[in-house]
Design a protein around this motif. Sequence first.
Motif, PDB file in Angstrom:
ATOM      1  N   ASP A  77     103.137  61.492  29.108  1.00 20.11           N
ATOM      2  CA  ASP A  77     102.691  60.338  28.590  1.00 20.11           C
ATOM      3  C   ASP A  77     101.136  60.402  28.305  1.00 20.11           C
ATOM      4  O   ASP A  77     100.337  60.660  29.367  1.00 20.11           O
ATOM      5  CB  ASP A  77     102.979  59.095  29.336  1.00 20.11           C
TER       6      ASP A  77
ATOM      7  N   HIS B 211     102.432  51.165  33.197  1.00 20.00           N
ATOM      8  CA  HIS B 211     101.576  51.959  34.157  1.00 20.00           C
ATOM      9  C   HIS B 211     101.246  50.861  35.298  1.00 20.00           C
ATOM     10  O   HIS B 211     101.400  51.017  36.223  1.00 20.00           O
ATOM     11  CB  HIS B 211     100.661  52.657  33.680  1.00 20.00           C
ATOM     12  N   LYS B 212     100.906  49.916  34.715  1.00 25.38           N
ATOM     13  CA  LYS B 212     100.365  48.598  35.522  1.00 25.38           C
ATOM     14  C   LYS B 212     101.097  47.600  35.168  1.00 25.38           C
ATOM     15  O   LYS B 212     101.267  47.279  34.000  1.00 25.38           O
ATOM     16  CB  LYS B 212      98.979  48.497  35.611  1.00 25.38           C
TER      17      LYS B 212
ATOM     18  N   LEU C 215      97.783  57.881  28.106  1.00 25.45           N
ATOM     19  CA  LEU C 215      97.179  56.522  28.073  1.00 25.45           C
ATOM     20  C   LEU C 215      96.203  56.450  27.033  1.00 25.45           C
ATOM     21  O   LEU C 215      95.042  57.265  26.979  1.00 25.45           O
ATOM     22  CB  LEU C 215      96.594  56.189  29.501  1.00 25.45           C
TER      23      LEU C 215
ATOM     24  N   HIS D  65     108.576  50.970  31.413  1.00 27.57           N
ATOM     25  CA  HIS D  65     108.294  52.031  32.480  1.00 27.57           C
ATOM     26  C   HIS D  65     109.926  52.580  32.428  1.00 27.57           C
ATOM     27  O   HIS D  65     109.760  53.846  32.499  1.00 27.57           O
ATOM     28  CB  HIS D  65     108.669  51.136  33.805  1.00 27.57           C
TER      29      HIS D  65
ATOM     30  N   SER E 279     100.714  55.476  25.514  1.00 21.39           N
ATOM     31  CA  SER E 279     100.740  54.026  26.085  1.00 21.39           C
ATOM     32  C   SER E 279      99.577  53.251  25.649  1.00 21.39           C
ATOM     33  O   SER E 279      98.227  53.531  26.332  1.00 21.39           O
ATOM     34  CB  SER E 279     101.041  54.205  27.656  1.00 21.39           C
TER      35      SER E 279
ATOM     36  N   VAL F 212     100.481  50.414  28.173  1.00 29.29           N
ATOM     37  CA  VAL F 212      99.890  50.539  29.465  1.00 29.29           C
ATOM     38  C   VAL F 212     100.690  49.558  30.668  1.00 29.29           C
ATOM     39  O   VAL F 212     100.752  50.046  31.898  1.00 29.29           O
ATOM     40  CB  VAL F 212      98.454  49.763  29.490  1.00 29.29           C
TER      41      VAL F 212
ATOM     42  N   SER G 226      93.136  51.041  32.788  1.00 36.92           N
ATOM     43  CA  SER G 226      94.197  51.096  33.759  1.00 36.92           C
ATOM     44  C   SER G 226      93.730  51.765  34.982  1.00 36.92           C
ATOM     45  O   SER G 226      94.574  51.900  36.135  1.00 36.92           O
ATOM     46  CB  SER G 226      95.525  51.848  33.330  1.00 36.92           C
TER      47      SER G 226
END
Length: 268
Positions: free
Chosen positions: A255, A157-158, A257, A171, A195, A154, A263
């Motif tokens: 990808d 992403h964040k 999550l 990333h 992720s 995660v 997220s």
Amino acid sequence: MNESYLVNNNQKCERLRGKVAIITGSTLGIGAATARLFVQQGARVVLNSHIHDAAAERISSELGSGHSLFVQADVADAGAMRDMVDKTIAKFGKVDVLVNNAGMNVFADPLQMTDEEWQRCFSVDLEGAWNTTRAVLPFMLEQAAGSIINIASVHGHKIIPGCFPYPVAKHALIGLTKSLGIEYAARGIRVNSISPGLIMTEAIQSWFASCPDPVAEQQRQAALLPCRRIGMPEEVAYTAVFLASDEARFINATDILIDGGRSQLYHD
């Protein structure tokens, strides 16, 4: 439909029958759960860790020499990854699936971080996945088939403050996934990533235990998630089984999550 029915039904299906998989970092946590489930689903598995410790002994014994092979090797060492793939071919004759799960947390103040911390983070979390991928690709291309699954995060992403440079590497790992997925799509190779968010691995259990009030911290973390609970390693492993199977043959450069929806929240 209850969860136990799903587990038992999937085990009987043997969705990975006849497949050979390499799973890096597979003696604990998500990697170990994935190795167990792959074997349950009919695969033969090459286990890996950079150390040969009690955890490696336990899972090797649990899965048995007929269904698994343990190879001690550091994913940061490209030569060691080539050797691991050679050992896989020697024992099982092929390699159909690669799960790049090995990774490490490096959280540091950007200006206080040492060069060694930066280099180790990228050598394991990004270059490690590339080293193993580069080692398996010639064999997968020869058979015109293969599934590569990168365990991202995660954090890819964040951004969570105080976690630099780990999110940078994650990333990049997602970028590697998408780029290679497109590069080799027409030649039978699929490259996807997963992720995970907060998952109850041994490392997370140890982190909770180190807190002043472990129970309160675990409750606080669970309350941040829309589903109000922390994920389990097996829940990531089932997604890896799907991506490794022929059921996912039209899924590529994607990808997934697995974070309980965390997220997607704009504000807690």
